[in-house]
Structure formats: structure tokens, C-alpha cells
Design a protein around this motif. Structure first.
Motif, short mmCIF file in Angstrom:
data_model
loop_
_atom_site.label_atom_id
_atom_site.label_comp_id
_atom_site.label_asym_id
_atom_site.label_seq_id
_atom_site.Cartn_x
_atom_site.Cartn_y
_atom_site.Cartn_z
N LYS A 1 0.81 -1.21 0.00
CA LYS A 1 0.00 0.00 0.00
C LYS A 1 0.85 1.26 0.00
CE LYS A 1 -2.53 -1.24 3.61
NZ LYS A 1 -3.61 -1.24 4.63
N GLN A 2 2.11 1.16 0.41
CA GLN A 2 2.97 2.34 0.49
C GLN A 2 3.35 2.88 -0.89
OE1 GLN A 2 5.84 1.85 4.21
NE2 GLN A 2 5.76 -0.05 3.03
N THR A 3 3.27 2.03 -1.90
CA THR A 3 3.66 2.45 -3.25
C THR A 3 2.47 2.98 -4.05
OG1 THR A 3 3.27 0.26 -4.21
CG2 THR A 3 5.44 0.67 -3.25
N LEU A 4 1.30 3.00 -3.45
CA LEU A 4 0.09 3.37 -4.18
C LEU A 4 -0.37 4.78 -3.86
CD1 LEU A 4 -2.01 0.10 -3.74
CD2 LEU A 4 -0.38 0.65 -5.55
N SER A 5 -0.98 5.41 -4.86
CA SER A 5 -1.65 6.68 -4.62
C SER A 5 -2.97 6.42 -3.91
CB SER A 5 -1.92 7.38 -5.95
OG SER A 5 -2.87 6.64 -6.71
N GLN A 6 -3.61 7.47 -3.45
CA GLN A 6 -4.88 7.29 -2.76
C GLN A 6 -5.93 6.70 -3.71
OE1 GLN A 6 -5.46 7.66 0.61
NE2 GLN A 6 -7.29 6.54 -0.01
N ILE B 1 -5.24 3.05 -3.91
CA ILE B 1 -5.68 2.37 -2.68
C ILE B 1 -7.19 2.18 -2.71
CG2 ILE B 1 -5.94 2.64 -0.19
CD1 ILE B 1 -3.17 3.94 -0.16
N ASN B 2 -7.91 3.20 -3.17
CA ASN B 2 -9.36 3.08 -3.29
C ASN B 2 -9.72 1.98 -4.28
OD1 ASN B 2 -9.63 5.23 -1.53
ND2 ASN B 2 -9.93 6.75 -3.14
N SER B 3 -8.97 1.89 -5.39
CA SER B 3 -9.20 0.84 -6.38
C SER B 3 -8.94 -0.54 -5.78
CB SER B 3 -8.30 1.05 -7.60
OG SER B 3 -8.64 2.23 -8.28
N MET B 4 -7.90 -0.62 -4.98
CA MET B 4 -7.55 -1.88 -4.34
C MET B 4 -8.67 -2.35 -3.41
SD MET B 4 -4.53 -2.40 -1.55
CE MET B 4 -5.50 -1.39 -0.42
N HIS B 5 -9.21 -1.44 -2.62
CA HIS B 5 -10.30 -1.81 -1.71
C HIS B 5 -11.57 -2.17 -2.49
CE1 HIS B 5 -7.96 0.27 1.61
NE2 HIS B 5 -8.26 -0.89 2.12
N LYS C 1 -10.53 -20.07 -15.74
CA LYS C 1 -11.19 -19.11 -14.85
C LYS C 1 -10.65 -17.70 -15.10
CE LYS C 1 -12.13 -22.45 -11.18
NZ LYS C 1 -12.55 -22.55 -9.77
N VAL C 2 -11.52 -16.72 -14.89
CA VAL C 2 -11.15 -15.32 -15.02
C VAL C 2 -10.55 -14.84 -13.71
CG1 VAL C 2 -11.99 -12.98 -15.51
CG2 VAL C 2 -13.02 -14.96 -16.67
N THR C 3 -9.46 -14.08 -13.78
CA THR C 3 -8.83 -13.56 -12.58
C THR C 3 -8.48 -12.09 -12.75
OG1 THR C 3 -7.07 -13.99 -10.96
CG2 THR C 3 -6.47 -14.15 -13.29
N ASP C 4 -7.87 -11.50 -11.74
CA ASP C 4 -7.39 -10.11 -11.69
C ASP C 4 -8.51 -9.11 -11.94
OD1 ASP C 4 -5.99 -7.79 -11.51
OD2 ASP C 4 -4.43 -8.34 -12.93
N PHE C 5 -9.20 -8.75 -10.86
CA PHE C 5 -10.26 -7.75 -10.92
C PHE C 5 -9.77 -6.39 -10.45
CE2 PHE C 5 -12.60 -11.52 -11.55
CZ PHE C 5 -13.85 -11.19 -12.04
N GLY C 6 -8.46 -6.13 -10.66
CA GLY C 6 -7.86 -4.89 -10.20
C GLY C 6 -8.41 -3.64 -10.86
#
Length: 323
Positions: free
Chosen positions: A50-55, A58-62, A157-162
Motif C-alpha cells: 500500500k505504500q507504493t500506491l496513490s490514494q 488504494i481506493n481501487s484496491m479496496h 477461470k477469469v482472474t485479476d479484478f484490479g
């Protein structure tokens, strides 16, 4: 599905799982093969710094966590629990050991149009399920289509919903996606909807049947200009023996006007996907071209790496200013 907000060392993911090796990399993190210390069961753990991410990231990650915690489909990689630590988010997922779709194709003793249709059908069904739930994936590509195992009964299977988002009929405007598979309306800066996934499926089906992309240029900027025109060819001799049903499906997916595109439900009902009369003749030349494609994409990263909003938008704006 458990969500652990980690506040003490005893709650750390590493107290419950042993990381064995890195096996992949997603939009927002690295993926490791791991073993549950109590049960010995193998999992995949996506670890996001999380330290390498912009806000915004981070919102996208959540949001990704929220989305994958709600989906339950046999052709979508499952998530089991989350460890939200101060510096890192760990997502414990079903492990997929069978490799990417395009890697498996070149290992087949027999590869035909029928095989291609059987392979992509469950992917379309999974995307239809997502769309019915109001979820748009926005990064459908071969690297995000994985087999559960190398067994004959291993399933894709489908993966990576980033880059996935909930969609409620309000058009999205965020510019994101993987360049080779991104839909023209995203590049035009217009609002877009679920139809961007249908375009990506069309690109994949095209590539599955000839071994090269419908849109292919040396730079992202040039690639985007070609995609926006929607101009591609069924190049001879590579397409001479491919059925008209296959070409019809591709034409219906690769429409510049998103409202004219084939929907997931329409794809599921399409004669080529239903597959009752698809050619079953072996296509060794196509498998060889896909092998070449696999080798090229290991080095030619621009066309296969997901680009989140800021970077993709900067490319689009820069190109507009030049013109």
C-alpha cells in the motif's frame, strides 16, 4: 469470507501462511504460492504494498476486494480471506496451477476451432455473470484467463479484478485497460459501459484463431489510433480456412459503436460458441503462431500490461495535443 484488519503481529498473514514462491503479478500486486500452516492446503496470495500506491489506487484496491468478495462463479477465481495490514493487503485466493490459456493452447496435441470455442465459452459465461451483477471487468486478456490445473479436467477461470468496477448504467469515464485489448470508446475519452468487455473478448477470439492480434503497432500511440478506426483484416492465408461463423462473431464484437456489439448473452447463443457445427480440423499453424505470440509478449510489454487511469489518460491527451 473472512476480513482481518491486522493490528498485532499475531494477526499477521505470515502467522497463518508460508509463502513459497512468486508465481505472478497483477494490476496492483505480486502473487505468491502459499501453504496454510494448519491444513497444508495450497493457495495463491496476492500481496499489495500500500505504500507504493496513490490514494486513488488504494481506493481501487479496496474496491477490488469488495468485488471479488461478492462473486461466486465456477469460472471466476475465488477469494477466501483478506489480511489488511498497515503496509500491505494480502488476498488469499484459489491457486491456479494450470497456466494461461494461450500457454495451454500450444501444448495441445490437437487444436481446432471447436477447441477454441470450448475454451472461450466459460469465459463469456463468467463475464455474463459479472455483468448481471453490475460488474465490469475492464481488463480481459489471455494473461487473466488461467487454468485450475494441468489435468484434463482443469477448467479456465477469469482472474485479476484490479480494474473492475460496479456499473449501474452511469457511463464510466476512467481511462484504463491493457492497450492491445482496450475498446475504442475508452481511447476516445467518451463515457463507456459493459460493452468494453465484449470488445476485449473479440480481440481474444481473433487471436485464438490466427495467433496474432487484430490491432498491432510499434507504440501505444500508434496502436490507439488504429484501434479507434476499428479497421482490421482477416489476412490471407491465415484466415482462409476459418469458418464464417467464427468471423461473424468477431465482426459482431469488434464494432466501433459499442451499442452495435454482441452482448455476452448473444455470444452464448451464437452458433460458433454453441459449437454444434464448428470445424474440428487440427490447426497446427495457428498453434505455432500463438507460440510465437507468447514469446513476443514476454518482451513486448506495452501491449500486454494493464495501464491504470493516470498513465493511460496522459498518453491519450498527449496524442490529442499533437493532433
Amino acid at each position: 469470507m473472512a476480513y482481518h484488519r491486522v493490528e498485532t503481529k499475531e494477526q499477521s498473514m505470515r502467522n497463518f501462511y508460508t509463502l513459497i514462491e512468486q508465481i505472478g503479478e497483477g494490476t496492483f500486486g505480486k502473487v505468491f504460492r502459499a501453504v496454510n500452516k494448519a491444513t497444508g492446503q495450497e493457495y495463491a496470495i496476492k500481496s499489495i504494498d500500500k505504500q507504493t500506491l496513490s490514494q486513488d489506487e488504494i481506493n481501487s484496491m479496496h474496491l477490488e476486494v469488495e468485488i471479488i468478495s461478492q462473486v461466486d462463479h465456477p469460472n471466476i477465481v475465488r477469494a477466501y480471506e483478506f489480511f489488511d495490514e498497515p503496509k500491505t493487503l494480502h488476498v488469499v485466493m484459489e491457486i491456479m496451477l494450470g497456466g494461461e490459456v494461450f500457454e495451454r493452447i500450444v501444448e495441445k496435441d490437437h487444436y481446432s476451432e471447436q477447441e477454441a470455442a470450448w475454451t472461450i465459452r466459460p469465459v463469456i459465461d463468467a463475464i455474463k455473470y459479472c455483468h448481471d451483477m453490475g460488474i465490469v471487468h475492464r481488463d480481459i486478456k489471455p494473461e487473466n484467463l488461467l487454468y485450475s490445473s494441468f489435468d484434463m479436467d482443469g477448467i479456465v477461470k477469469v482472474t485479476d479484478f484490479g480494474l473492475a468496477r460496479f456499473y449501474d448504467d452511469d457511463l464510466m469515464t476512467t481511462a484504463c485497460g491493457t492497450p492491445s485489448y482496450v475498446a475504442p470508446e475508452i481511447l476516445e475519452g467518451r463515457g463507456y459501459g459493459l460493452e468494453v468487455d465484449y470488445w476485449s473478448i473479440g480481440v481474444i477470439v481473433y487471436t485464438m484463431l490466427c495467433g496474432f492480434l487484430p490491432f498491432n503497432e510499434d507504440t501505444n500511440e500508434a496502436l490507439f489510433e488504429v484501434i479507434k478506426t476499428g479497421q482490421y483484416e482477416f489476412t490471407s492465408p491465415y484466415w482462409d480456412n476459418i469458418s464464417e461463423n467464427a468471423k461473424d462473431l468477431i465482426r459482431r464484437c469488434l464494432k466501433v459503436n459499442p451499442k452495435e456489439r454482441c452482448t455476452a448473452q448473444q455470444m452464448m447463443n451464437h452458433p460458433w460458441i454453441v459449437g454444434t457445427n464448428n470445424p474440428q480440423i487440427n490447426m497446427p499453424d495457428v498453434a505455432n503462431k500463438i507460440r510465437e505470440y507468447n514469446a513476443r509478449r514476454k518482451f513486448k510489454k506495452y501491449g500486454n500490461t494493464a495501464i491504470a487511469s493516470n498513465r493511460l489518460m496522459s498518453i491519450i491527451i498527449s496524442k490529442r495535443n499533437q493532433g
